[in-house]
Design an enzyme around this catalytic site. Sequence first.
Site, mmCIF file in Angstrom:
data_model
loop_
_atom_site.group_PDB
_atom_site.id
_atom_site.type_symbol
_atom_site.label_atom_id
_atom_site.label_comp_id
_atom_site.label_asym_id
_atom_site.label_seq_id
_atom_site.Cartn_x
_atom_site.Cartn_y
_atom_site.Cartn_z
ATOM 1 N N TYR A 146 70.648 44.639 40.997
ATOM 2 C CA TYR A 146 71.640 45.297 41.856
ATOM 3 C C TYR A 146 72.972 45.498 41.143
ATOM 4 O O TYR A 146 73.698 46.438 41.430
ATOM 5 C CB TYR A 146 71.900 44.460 43.115
ATOM 6 C CG TYR A 146 71.010 44.794 44.275
ATOM 7 C CD1 TYR A 146 69.633 44.651 44.176
ATOM 8 C CD2 TYR A 146 71.543 45.241 45.476
ATOM 9 C CE1 TYR A 146 68.816 44.940 45.251
ATOM 10 C CE2 TYR A 146 70.733 45.531 46.556
ATOM 11 C CZ TYR A 146 69.377 45.379 46.440
ATOM 12 O OH TYR A 146 68.574 45.676 47.512
ATOM 13 N N LYS A 200 58.463 36.875 39.150
ATOM 14 C CA LYS A 200 57.431 37.693 38.495
ATOM 15 C C LYS A 200 57.402 37.229 37.040
ATOM 16 O O LYS A 200 57.601 38.002 36.104
ATOM 17 C CB LYS A 200 57.796 39.182 38.642
ATOM 18 C CG LYS A 200 56.722 40.148 38.153
ATOM 19 C CD LYS A 200 55.487 40.211 39.047
ATOM 20 C CE LYS A 200 54.430 41.119 38.445
ATOM 21 N NZ LYS A 200 53.160 41.082 39.189
ATOM 22 N N ASP A 232 54.149 39.631 44.015
ATOM 23 C CA ASP A 232 53.103 40.472 44.634
ATOM 24 C C ASP A 232 52.213 39.624 45.532
ATOM 25 O O ASP A 232 51.851 40.014 46.641
ATOM 26 C CB ASP A 232 52.297 41.231 43.565
ATOM 27 C CG ASP A 232 51.837 40.361 42.407
ATOM 28 O OD1 ASP A 232 52.305 39.203 42.289
ATOM 29 O OD2 ASP A 232 51.003 40.824 41.603
ATOM 30 N N ASP A 256 65.322 41.377 48.894
ATOM 31 C CA ASP A 256 65.559 42.554 49.742
ATOM 32 C C ASP A 256 64.243 42.996 50.379
ATOM 33 O O ASP A 256 64.155 43.211 51.589
ATOM 34 C CB ASP A 256 66.151 43.688 48.889
ATOM 35 C CG ASP A 256 66.416 44.938 49.706
ATOM 36 O OD1 ASP A 256 66.893 44.814 50.847
ATOM 37 O OD2 ASP A 256 66.123 46.046 49.201
ATOM 38 N N ASP A 260 62.674 42.095 54.480
ATOM 39 C CA ASP A 260 62.278 43.132 55.446
ATOM 40 C C ASP A 260 60.860 42.869 55.942
ATOM 41 O O ASP A 260 60.563 42.996 57.127
ATOM 42 C CB ASP A 260 62.337 44.534 54.806
ATOM 43 C CG ASP A 260 63.638 45.258 55.132
ATOM 44 O OD1 ASP A 260 64.653 44.571 55.328
ATOM 45 O OD2 ASP A 260 63.635 46.502 55.190
HETATM 46 C C1 IPM Z 1 70.041 44.723 52.905
HETATM 47 C C2 IPM Z 1 70.153 46.214 52.684
HETATM 48 C C3 IPM Z 1 71.123 46.452 51.537
HETATM 49 C C4 IPM Z 1 70.514 45.802 50.302
HETATM 50 C C5 IPM Z 1 71.449 47.926 51.298
HETATM 51 C C6 IPM Z 1 71.943 48.611 52.542
HETATM 52 C C7 IPM Z 1 72.444 48.085 50.174
HETATM 53 O O1 IPM Z 1 68.898 46.754 52.455
HETATM 54 O O2 IPM Z 1 71.073 44.093 53.226
HETATM 55 O O3 IPM Z 1 68.944 44.194 52.769
HETATM 56 O O4 IPM Z 1 69.708 46.419 49.607
HETATM 57 O O5 IPM Z 1 70.880 44.671 50.017
HETATM 58 MG MG MG Z 2 67.286 45.416 52.703
#
Ligand code: IPM
Ligand code: MG
Length: 365
Positions: A146, A200, A232, A256, A260
């Site tokens: 990042y 990884k 993975d 990240d 999710d």
């Molecule tokens: C998160 C989001 C952010 C990230 C984006 C919006 C920059 O996806 O907080 O997970 O990738 O960290």
């Molecule tokens: Mg995210």
Amino acid sequence: MNGDRLQRKIDVKICVLPGDGIGPEIIVQALRVLKALDLKCEIEEAPLGGCAVDAVGDPFPEATQRLALAADAVLLGAVGGPKWDVLPRELRPERGLLGIRKLLGLFANLRPAALYPELANASTLKPEVVAGLDLLIVRELTGDIYFGQPRGIETRGVDGVEQRIGINTMIYSEEEIRRIGKVAFEAARKRKRKLCSVDKSNVLETTQLWRDVMNELAPAYPDVELTHMLVDNAAMQLVRAPKQFDVIVTGNMFGDILSDEASMLTGSIGMLPSASLNETGKGLYEPCHGSAPDIAGKGLANPLATILSVAMMLRYSFALEEMAQRIENAVKNVLGQGLRTADIHEPGTTKLDTEQMGDAVLAAL
Ligand code: IPM
Ligand code: MG
């Protein structure tokens, strides 16, 4: 004098960044809850993200930076939306979010994913796979690909052909790995004492170092069981048998993606709060979900993740555990009464709009 000290102890300054999309409407409800508590707090609002680009042409204006630095904690709604996706990268709302993480040194991102028994049907997975699920992802937030340099898109000769190449750099120092590792071991200590480090290391040197440093930390936490998993496989295990996990620690990029995935195990991303902390315990608190521009302004948004983010703020930044639990219990109580926003509504429950859900939590408090 005692009273005075007590007074001062609960006197806190909170910077509130409503942001874009549904951000402002969920923040309104979270602030109603915050103000109902026995807590003397000073609240200052500022723009971040797309709304800041519209107002002053900068996703993270200087005035917002100053307020965030001066505050004891930051409460954020959400940023982003298709409207700003056409802008150059440095003007996009996401830049505001990455900017505040970096400015405040918020390296430790805690993303819990717990299934509320009342919402067991919300998951797309079979109830027996997710019943009782309670895991915490500890994601490193200020390093990795990042922020690594060099980065960019440039034109170069490659294989004898002049062409554009895209560059990002995955990089971690051992100090960065150690400090997030410690946060994760400490968190595991307060839970089921199981820590899974995700990397990884079969391909990437950065993450080989990650694994090595986690192993070096382990002897200091003999009460915590440390395991390692390739990313993975972790992605697969999270949907196959998610209850094997207690705490997962991983880098910015993998975190990240996996966070999710983990949030959807519960089927109700509208319920999940998060905390991003720096070395001093100062934190930014925000719901895990995004700005949902498609439903903004319609009263459909679920304010519970933001309300629960306030609870995390009380717990992690202000050590007000009892107050945090009061909010969490109020949310459980509301769910127990069968009250739901549209995202978690099912037959036999009562559908509320955003403000009515705020009313319900306040009543339960
Ligand atoms: C998160 C989001 C952010 C990230 C984006 C919006 C920059 O996806 O907080 O997970 O990738 O960290
Ligand atoms: Mg995210």
